[in-house]
Every structure is written in C-alpha cells, then in structure tokens.
Design a protein around this motif. Structure first.
Motif, mmCIF file in Angstrom:
data_model
loop_
_atom_site.group_PDB
_atom_site.id
_atom_site.type_symbol
_atom_site.label_atom_id
_atom_site.label_comp_id
_atom_site.label_asym_id
_atom_site.label_seq_id
_atom_site.Cartn_x
_atom_site.Cartn_y
_atom_site.Cartn_z
ATOM 1 N N ARG A 99 -8.010 -10.953 -13.946
ATOM 2 C CA ARG A 99 -8.818 -10.118 -14.831
ATOM 3 C C ARG A 99 -8.997 -8.728 -14.229
ATOM 4 O O ARG A 99 -9.298 -8.568 -13.044
ATOM 5 C CB ARG A 99 -10.188 -10.749 -15.076
ATOM 6 C CG ARG A 99 -10.996 -9.999 -16.130
ATOM 7 C CD ARG A 99 -12.275 -10.721 -16.457
ATOM 8 N NE ARG A 99 -13.075 -9.981 -17.415
ATOM 9 C CZ ARG A 99 -12.942 -10.054 -18.730
ATOM 10 N NH1 ARG A 99 -12.030 -10.852 -19.242
ATOM 11 N NH2 ARG A 99 -13.708 -9.353 -19.543
ATOM 12 N N CYS A 100 -8.837 -7.714 -15.057
ATOM 13 C CA CYS A 100 -9.005 -6.335 -14.615
ATOM 14 C C CYS A 100 -10.424 -5.850 -14.911
ATOM 15 O O CYS A 100 -11.215 -6.526 -15.573
ATOM 16 C CB CYS A 100 -7.985 -5.423 -15.315
ATOM 17 S SG CYS A 100 -8.249 -5.238 -17.097
ATOM 18 N N LYS A 101 -10.749 -4.672 -14.423
ATOM 19 C CA LYS A 101 -12.025 -4.041 -14.725
ATOM 20 C C LYS A 101 -11.922 -3.355 -16.086
ATOM 21 O O LYS A 101 -10.896 -2.756 -16.416
ATOM 22 C CB LYS A 101 -12.391 -3.012 -13.649
ATOM 23 C CG LYS A 101 -12.481 -3.591 -12.238
ATOM 24 C CD LYS A 101 -13.643 -4.551 -12.099
ATOM 25 C CE LYS A 101 -13.790 -5.035 -10.670
ATOM 26 N NZ LYS A 101 -14.930 -5.952 -10.487
ATOM 27 N N ASP A 102 -12.993 -3.429 -16.884
ATOM 28 C CA ASP A 102 -12.930 -2.844 -18.222
ATOM 29 C C ASP A 102 -14.097 -1.898 -18.497
ATOM 30 O O ASP A 102 -14.462 -1.664 -19.647
ATOM 31 C CB ASP A 102 -12.889 -3.947 -19.285
ATOM 32 C CG ASP A 102 -14.106 -4.850 -19.231
ATOM 33 O OD1 ASP A 102 -14.906 -4.718 -18.290
ATOM 34 O OD2 ASP A 102 -14.263 -5.689 -20.137
ATOM 35 N N ASP A 103 -14.692 -1.351 -17.411
ATOM 36 C CA ASP A 103 -15.765 -0.381 -17.614
ATOM 37 C C ASP A 103 -15.196 1.037 -17.604
ATOM 38 O O ASP A 103 -13.981 1.224 -17.717
ATOM 39 C CB ASP A 103 -16.855 -0.555 -16.549
ATOM 40 C CG ASP A 103 -16.286 -0.480 -15.128
ATOM 41 O OD1 ASP A 103 -15.339 0.294 -14.906
ATOM 42 O OD2 ASP A 103 -16.778 -1.213 -14.242
ATOM 43 N N GLU A 104 -16.053 2.032 -17.473
ATOM 44 C CA GLU A 104 -15.625 3.430 -17.566
ATOM 45 C C GLU A 104 -15.566 4.116 -16.202
ATOM 46 O O GLU A 104 -15.506 5.338 -16.129
ATOM 47 C CB GLU A 104 -16.578 4.188 -18.502
ATOM 48 C CG GLU A 104 -16.593 3.636 -19.922
ATOM 49 C CD GLU A 104 -17.644 4.286 -20.803
ATOM 50 O OE1 GLU A 104 -18.113 5.383 -20.436
ATOM 51 O OE2 GLU A 104 -17.980 3.714 -21.850
ATOM 52 N N LEU A 105 -15.542 3.338 -15.140
ATOM 53 C CA LEU A 105 -15.514 3.886 -13.786
ATOM 54 C C LEU A 105 -14.108 3.835 -13.189
ATOM 55 O O LEU A 105 -13.232 3.136 -13.694
ATOM 56 C CB LEU A 105 -16.483 3.107 -12.889
ATOM 57 C CG LEU A 105 -17.952 3.119 -13.301
ATOM 58 C CD1 LEU A 105 -18.743 2.173 -12.406
ATOM 59 C CD2 LEU A 105 -18.532 4.520 -13.248
ATOM 60 N N THR A 106 -13.920 4.553 -12.103
ATOM 61 C CA THR A 106 -12.643 4.544 -11.391
ATOM 62 C C THR A 106 -12.503 3.238 -10.607
ATOM 63 O O THR A 106 -13.453 2.786 -9.970
ATOM 64 C CB THR A 106 -12.570 5.727 -10.409
ATOM 65 O OG1 THR A 106 -12.686 6.951 -11.136
ATOM 66 C CG2 THR A 106 -11.241 5.721 -9.652
#
Length: 402
Positions: free
Chosen positions: A158-165
């Motif tokens: 699973r990848c990250k899906d927020d708005e951060l780097t």
C-alpha cells in the motif's frame, strides 16, 4: 587487524557509486527530454508546492495539466551493469492536488532508449512507485522485466495517499532479494523468485495422473432412510383469513375480489433429507505433482547489464504531483545520506505547515458557517418583523372601515 578493517572500509567507499542524481534545479531541462511520441503529452513545471522548507532545494518537477499522459526522461552520465551489486532506486513524490486517479512512479531502463520517442510501451528494466485510482487502487508498483515480459509483484504494497511528500526506495540485491521502503521504513521485502512469477513453477500437476472414476469425495450424503413427512407440504403464502371484501366493492367495476396473501405460519420451507457420513468417502483427491521440466533456477534474476536512463511515464486525471530527489546508486548508505539532505529536512517542516494550514482552513470554514447562520437568523427576524408590520397595517385598515 585494525588496519585491515580500515582498508576494507576505504575499498567499500571507493567502489560505491551514484549513477544518477536529480534534484531539479532550474537547469533540469539540460538533462531531461520531453517525449514527442504524441502531441498531447502533458507539460511540466518546477514547483516546491504549497508547503516547503527551502523553496529552491524543495522544488521538483510538477505535472501541470489535467487529464493527460506524461512522458519525460533523462539519461545517466554513463551506463552500468549491476552484476554482483546492490541497486537502489529512490525518489520523492508529493500528490498535493489530492490525486484521484494517476501514477506517481518512475521507469528505469537501458541507455539505448530514444527519449524523444519514450512512451508507455517502451521497454524498461524496473517500474517502481505509487499508483492511485479511486478507493480500490492505492499500491506501490514493483515491476521487473524478465526475458521480454513485465512481471508485477504478487504482494500488495500500500502506498501513501495523502498530500505530503513521501520517499520511495527500492533495494535490489545481488542475492535475488529485495526491500521496498516508504519514508525510510521497510514496507515489504522478500526474494524475487517467490514474490514474482519470473520463472515457471517448480512443480506442476502430473499430466498422466487422473482421479479414479470410483473415487468418492463426498464426506456427507443424504440419509437414504430419511423421508419427507406427509404433512410437510404447506404453501409459503395463504389468503388472509381475516380479510373481508369491502362493502363498496363492485365486481362488475372492480373485478372478482380476492383476499390479500400473507405468510403461512405453517410453511416449513424446502425439505431436505438428513446428512450422514458417507461410508465410501476416501478423502479429497489431490492431484499428484511432478518436477516441472520447464523450470530452471536463475541466480541472476536481479541482473540487468544495461542501466542508463530513467523517466516518468504516467497518466493523471488531476495534475499537481511533484517528483523530486531521484537517486540511482549501488549503496543504500548513499541513498540514506541523500534522503537526509533532502527529504528529512523537508518532512517535519512540511507536516507542521500543512497542519497549520488545515487548522486555518477549518477556522475559516467555521467562521463562514457562523456568518451564514447569523445572516439566516437576521433575515428570518427581518421577515418576521415585516409580517408583524403588515398584520398591524391590516388591523388599522379594518378599524378604519368599521
């Protein structure tokens, strides 16, 4: 002994090499080539995004047009082979647009690629990075090319899906093992043969083996002694015995009256005989396996003799992703050092600024909602006052007429 250890450390340091590094300064166009394979590829721009620490250091390559394919690439200063070496592919990507459907991965390939004709079908060695599309697809792609075919990992990372780097790191080792890291933490690891279908299966079902015709796999069977009770058959629905024909019912006009149907309290459902142990049961038949004659081990699944270019080749519905801090090296220590100078310096500041921004936005929304309610209340009071005035005027007119 101490001298030998020091000498080994020096040799290790000398042999470690960074093959490609890109932090997207203002001169990035000197190294990166926009593909001309199709005329409507999306364009890029340099941006540090809304939240950054050092704007110049934190700027990256940002997708700039909605609903577009993107294809851009750069060649390494020199090509290399990873025979007997670890290979590390690392980069950061930020989806500050709140991506709904689109890729955030890179493709690493050989040096012979024509970057002006770079597109989705161009062969590559490794495709690595996040891919998001709706709630169902939020994964890290790890795809290896082997003997002309691309193979996706069998594991769900699973990848990250927020708005951060976020920092994505792939470590490919010469012993055919790998590790995927996200933000410097292990997300998955294993070996290439187990986690990809690169090789044929070691075992296959024996084509000459067949289940005997009299093999009974039924553990339970119907009891031949059991029979359905004579009073079992009852209809599922019956006419309502308490229903009465309405007094105003006209058979000529309304047709013949029929009482409404209700569930039958005596209905027992479909009858099924009792189950008993099958005396002929021989356990489940398992198809015998044999060694697959097409299987042959490969100690060099990890090996690509031609590494020489990297690119971003993606589709995005909503643009705004920022790629940065790309590194291809043969040392995880070099990758960690590069992350410390780039991603690590950004992440804490970015998180704090994003939190402050969200809190400010929430405060604005609350103030706007409060203002809206106050305006509605004021409007309601004005309307009530107006109604009272009109009612008083009406009463005065009546009095005058009297």
């Amino acid at each position: 002994m101490r001298t030998a250890v020091l000498l080994l450390a020096v040799v290790t340091f000398v042999t470690a090499e960074v093959f490609f590094k890109e932090e997207f300064g203002n001169d990035y166009a000197d190294r990166w080539v926009q593909s001309e394979h199709r005329k409507d590829f999306g364009g890029f721009e340099l941006s540090a995004g809304k939240f950054f620490d050092d704007e110049e250091r934190d700027q990256g390559l940002k997708t700039a047009q909605d609903a577009r394919f993107y294809s851009i690439g750069a060649k390494f200063p020199k090509k290399f082979s990873n025979k007997g070496k670890t290979t590390v592919i690392q980069f950061t990507v930020k989806h500050e647009q709140g991506i709904d459907c689109g890729g955030g991965y890179v493709k690493v390939r050989g040096s012979t690629v024509d970057l002006k004709d770079f597109h989705g079908e161009t062969p590559y060695n490794v495709m690595f990075g996040p891919d998001i599309c709706g709630p169902g697809t939020k994964k890290v792609h790890v795809i290896f090319s082997y003997k002309g075919k691309n193979h996706l990992t069998k594991k769900d990372i699973r990848c990250k899906d927020d708005e951060l780097t976020h920092l994505y790191t792939l470590i490919l080792n010469a012993d055919n093992t790998y590790e995927v890291q996200i933000d410097g933490e292990k997300a998955e690891s294993g070996d290439l043969e187990s986690d990809w279908d690169l090789l044929p299966a070691k075992k296959i079902k024996d084509p000459d083996a067949k289940k005997p015709e009299d093999w009974d796999e039924r553990e339970y069977i119907d009891d031949p002694e059991d029979s359905k009770p004579e009073d079992w058959e009852k209809p599922e629905h019956i006419p309502d015995p308490e229903a009465k024909k309405p007094e105003d019912w006209d058979d000529d006009m309304d047709g013949e009256w029929e009482p409404p149907m209700i569930d039958n309290p005596e209905y027992k459902g479909e009858w099924k005989p009792k189950q008993i142990k099958n005396p002929e049961f021989k356990v489940k038949w398992i198809h015998p396996e044999i060694d697959n004659p097409e299987y042959s081990p490969d100690d060099e699944l990890y090996l690509y003799n031609g590494w020489g270019a990297i690119g971003v080749d993606i589709w995005q519905v909503k643009s705004g992703s920022i790629f940065d801090n790309i590194l291809v090296a043969d040392s995880i220590e070099d990758a960690q050092a590069h992350a410390a100078e780039t991603f690590d310096k950004l992440k804490e500041v970015e998180i704090a600024k994003k939190k402050a921004f969200d809190e400010e936005e929430q405060k604005k929304r609350e103030e706007e909602e409060k203002k809206r309610k106050e305006e509605e209340e004021s409007k309601k009071e004005d309307e009530e006052e107006k109604d009272d005035d009109e009612e008083d005027e009406s009463e005065e007119v009546v009095k005058d007429e009297l």
